[in-house]
Write a protein that holds these residues in place. Sequence first.
Motif, short mmCIF file in Angstrom:
data_model
loop_
_atom_site.label_atom_id
_atom_site.label_comp_id
_atom_site.label_asym_id
_atom_site.label_seq_id
_atom_site.Cartn_x
_atom_site.Cartn_y
_atom_site.Cartn_z
N PRO A 9 -57.57 -61.86 62.16
CA PRO A 9 -56.99 -63.13 61.67
C PRO A 9 -55.49 -63.07 61.44
N ARG A 10 -54.96 -61.86 61.20
CA ARG A 10 -53.52 -61.79 60.91
C ARG A 10 -52.98 -60.51 61.55
N ALA A 11 -52.28 -60.66 62.66
CA ALA A 11 -51.76 -59.48 63.36
C ALA A 11 -50.74 -59.94 64.39
N HIS A 12 -49.95 -59.01 64.91
CA HIS A 12 -49.02 -59.27 66.00
C HIS A 12 -49.82 -59.76 67.22
N ALA B 70 -74.61 -68.90 66.60
CA ALA B 70 -73.66 -67.77 66.63
C ALA B 70 -73.99 -66.80 65.50
N PRO B 71 -74.02 -65.49 65.77
CA PRO B 71 -74.39 -64.53 64.72
C PRO B 71 -73.33 -64.37 63.64
N HIS B 72 -72.07 -64.65 63.96
CA HIS B 72 -71.00 -64.49 62.97
C HIS B 72 -70.23 -65.79 62.81
N TRP B 73 -70.06 -66.19 61.56
CA TRP B 73 -69.18 -67.32 61.23
C TRP B 73 -68.07 -66.81 60.31
N SER B 74 -66.88 -67.28 60.55
CA SER B 74 -65.79 -67.01 59.61
C SER B 74 -64.95 -68.27 59.48
N ARG C 62 -67.49 -67.46 44.63
CA ARG C 62 -66.90 -66.25 45.22
C ARG C 62 -66.32 -66.57 46.59
N PHE C 63 -67.04 -67.38 47.36
CA PHE C 63 -66.58 -67.76 48.70
C PHE C 63 -65.28 -68.55 48.62
N VAL C 64 -65.20 -69.51 47.71
CA VAL C 64 -63.99 -70.33 47.53
C VAL C 64 -62.82 -69.45 47.09
N SER C 65 -63.09 -68.52 46.19
CA SER C 65 -62.04 -67.61 45.72
C SER C 65 -61.50 -66.76 46.88
N CYS C 66 -62.38 -66.28 47.74
CA CYS C 66 -61.94 -65.49 48.90
C CYS C 66 -61.12 -66.33 49.87
N LEU C 67 -61.51 -67.61 50.04
CA LEU C 67 -60.76 -68.50 50.94
C LEU C 67 -59.30 -68.64 50.50
N LEU C 68 -59.08 -68.61 49.20
CA LEU C 68 -57.72 -68.75 48.67
C LEU C 68 -56.91 -67.48 48.86
N GLU C 69 -57.57 -66.33 48.81
CA GLU C 69 -56.84 -65.07 48.76
C GLU C 69 -56.80 -64.33 50.09
N GLN C 70 -57.74 -64.61 51.00
CA GLN C 70 -57.80 -63.87 52.26
C GLN C 70 -57.48 -64.78 53.43
N PRO C 71 -56.93 -64.22 54.51
CA PRO C 71 -56.59 -65.06 55.66
C PRO C 71 -57.82 -65.63 56.36
N GLU C 72 -58.92 -64.89 56.34
CA GLU C 72 -60.16 -65.36 56.97
C GLU C 72 -61.34 -64.77 56.21
N VAL C 73 -62.37 -65.58 56.00
CA VAL C 73 -63.51 -65.15 55.18
C VAL C 73 -64.78 -65.24 56.01
N LEU C 74 -65.56 -64.17 55.97
CA LEU C 74 -66.83 -64.14 56.68
C LEU C 74 -67.85 -64.97 55.90
#
Length: 982
Positions: free
Chosen positions: A113-116, A307-311, A870-882
């Motif tokens: 989610p966050r890289a060159h 899809a097996p993975h959602w983020s 917990r999910f909402v908190s991660c959305l605020l702090e992380q670039p992408e949340v599983l």
Amino acid sequence: MAADSEPESEVFEITDFTTASEWERFISKVEEVLNDWKLIGNSLGKPLEKGVFTSGTWEEKSDEISFADFKFSVTHHYLVQESADKEGKDEVLEDVIPQAMQDLLCMNNDFPPRAHCLVRWYGLREFVVIAPAANKDVVLSESKCNLLLSSVSIALGNTGCQVPLFVQIHHKWRRMYVGECQGPGVRTDFEMVHLRKVPNQYTHLSGLLDIFKSKIGCPLTPLPPVSIAIRFTYVLQDWQQYFWPQQPPDIDALVGGEVGGLEFGKLPFGACEDPISELHLATTWPHLTEGIIVDNDVYSDLDPLQAPHWSVRVRKADNPQCLLGDFVTEFFKICRRKESTDEILGRSTFEEEGREIADISHALSKLTEPAPVPIHKLSVSNMVHTAKKKIRKHRGVEESPLNNDVLNTILLFLFPDAASEKPLDGTSSTDNNNPPSESEEYNLYNQFKSAPSDSLTYKLALCLCMINFYHGGLKGVAHLWQEFVLEMRFRWENNFLIPGLASGPPDLRCCLLHQKLQMLNCCIERKKARDEGRKTSTSDNVTNTYPGDAGRAGDQLGPDNLKGTEKEKGEVGKSWDSWSDSEEEFFECLSDTEELKGNGQESGKKGGPKEMANLKPEGRLCQHGKLTLLHNGEPLYIPVTQEPAPMTEDLLEEQSEVLAKLGTSAEGAHLRARMQSACLLSDMESFKAANPGCFLEDFVRWYSPRDYIEEEVIDEKGNMVLKGELSARMKIPSNMWVEAWETAKPIPARRQRRLFDDTREAEKVLHYLAVQKPADLARHLLPCVIHAAVLKVKEEESLENISSVKKIIKQIISHSSKVLHFPNPEDKKLEEIIHQITNVEAMIARARSLKAKFGTEKCEQEEEKEDLERFVSCLLEQPEVLVVGAGRGHAGKIIHKLFMNAQRAAGMAPPEEELKRMGSPEERRQNSMSDFPPPAGRELILRSTVPRPAPYSRALPQRMYSVLTKEDFRLAGAFSSDTSFF
């Protein structure tokens, strides 16, 4: 000779082909940089862990080289990671392909989610980029691109560097790179295609597989299997079913009605628009094999629900309008204004006043007019509108910056005692009688150098902030300040204490304006005590019922002391010059002639202890519990003393400057000591009056016990007795204490010249307040406004409980403490603090927005509620949340419902561009009925291990990344070849 000289001239025309060309110099510089950075040989790292590209630390270092006069920047990007084999780090391992080639096949970090961009396209942990140094410089021609790529290839071969080396070509916004990676007998070419218009045959998996297979040109039959990773991104922009709950403040409710002035003590909070603009759902199929799934122009198995993975990631609105941030920013803008209060409001009110009494006859008639009866009960109508009447004379009623309702509401909020039904008794407001809170929030004023959150200064700052934003801007601020200054004078002249200020001397931990108001309150207290003492108390009563406030009782006067003589002025008033701030201002000396004669003070200047012992004791506070006078054994009495003069920090600075200017000479040092000993002299005179017949030793035992040393000795009779003497510093010749004691007269505190001239100090404070420009006022009160904003942010955060916001608030407090303690903090640093507060406000608003959208408060099951929070908190702090459980989890079901509702709300066919891209009518029908819109982005990674260029070559990693959006199509391929047979 002529024939001989001709060949010599030809010698100098020979060109030296051994000289290095610009191209060779450029290659040499590239090699030099690679050597300096020690990128030689093969350094193998640990296998890449899952998510390390996002959670790990990326670093870079840069250098600059030039090709002729064209400058390039060389940048080394690398993931900080420990080497797997530190001992063999520098050894070149011949049988192992370079680390970069191994990373091409690693599936643990697909779609970070966050890289060159090169990390996302090729999965590399380390690479070097050569790009034009200036933004305007570009490499466009094909020949230049090939020349640079050749240079890279030669430099890699000469140095043995196994780190991929890229060259940026074309315009920078296109992010086009070509590059190469070399190892022992192997080479990987990095190639790229970038198009605006997408060819129809490449919008699906089958078409991209055809490209990949044709590019690698595998000589084997059957072909090795191709590993596939697919990611579709869906964008949700329609939040119609979840309106933004924040409402703008109701300006009309701030005045009158049930709310009243209480609203002036509150700062607004929140974003006026939804701070979350979009939700991006990424559905990922991480491990697929060719043949398992079908995705072509007719049919697709890629259903997002399966899809097996959602983020999920959220896109934040750019600079959402935040009420608290706007309030503080607008108030800070006042600091840059230059106008004075009079310039803002029109002509000076004092000019108008001067014109009314310009004629001397008016002045004389005023002298003969009866004095008005003092009003003991305050009311809003008595308190205010003086300045407004004068403003209206010049500009008309409608143009007055603040109307009566607003002004009355504010003044009642600032001065609640004005609405009291009972006459004022001189006490401070009820808030002041309660013990101050010791909580961290309350004591922030100490760190910010502002004012306590229940003080008048703090409330004034909030009111000015509100006025500036809603009621008249700068003119409203100037008007309220003028009314405030008039109210301060009214209270001084009528002996009404100012509410909302702690009693006692000015608190130097607070801002200067708060200290000035406390100083004015001290003056009012002294003046009130003196005036009441004149009316009600006799001198004896004052002495015997002294409440412990030395300053106030020291100023009280009795009616039997109303006669003063010239003799007392000469002797008593001038003893050791009684160092006060003013030689003109005498304390009211009220003892009569008979009392002077009775006390033996007619020639008291030369009277010794024996004469003093016959005096009548005066000004006693209470008897000391243990001590007695050394020479006559009488009990030692603690005298009533004057309090030291309270001082604000600017007065302390002035005094320090004056004392420093006296220099280091003996005369200057002596004068400095006498100036500093005014309080000591006053206490000595009070002590002599309370203890007739006392000596310096008695005073020192009470005043400075450490300077009186006692030890046990054996007397002539052999008994153990205590013997005491003054300390060494008290025996120094010309000691200031001894000199002061000799010149001190037995005068009780009530008849001494005042150490603190309350009249003069009050006038100085009132003048200081009157000359403050709005900009000066804003500078004084900005710490209070920032203090209030931080408290508001902490209060709102406590409702949401966001750990990252807690850390930022602590950083804001720490930063503000350092900046605001300086007398004149830089504007840039103040802007940084305000910007940080605004960012925190936006973060809290985002948290509330997401909680409303995901319905965390509506969850009936506690476990489900905790998961969502917990999910909402991660959305605020992380670039992408599983999303746990993908489309089948708690959060996944809500996200599915959000998309489904948005599709139903749209209720229309997809746009024409999407219809064209969908291909067949069947696919169009399928998508139009889907719960999800067409994906905004399609990303695919194809991998394989294939021998190239011959069937007997080594099997090496091949990789191709593809991304397809509405206006962008990119293929980034990394194709490896075995070069050991060439």
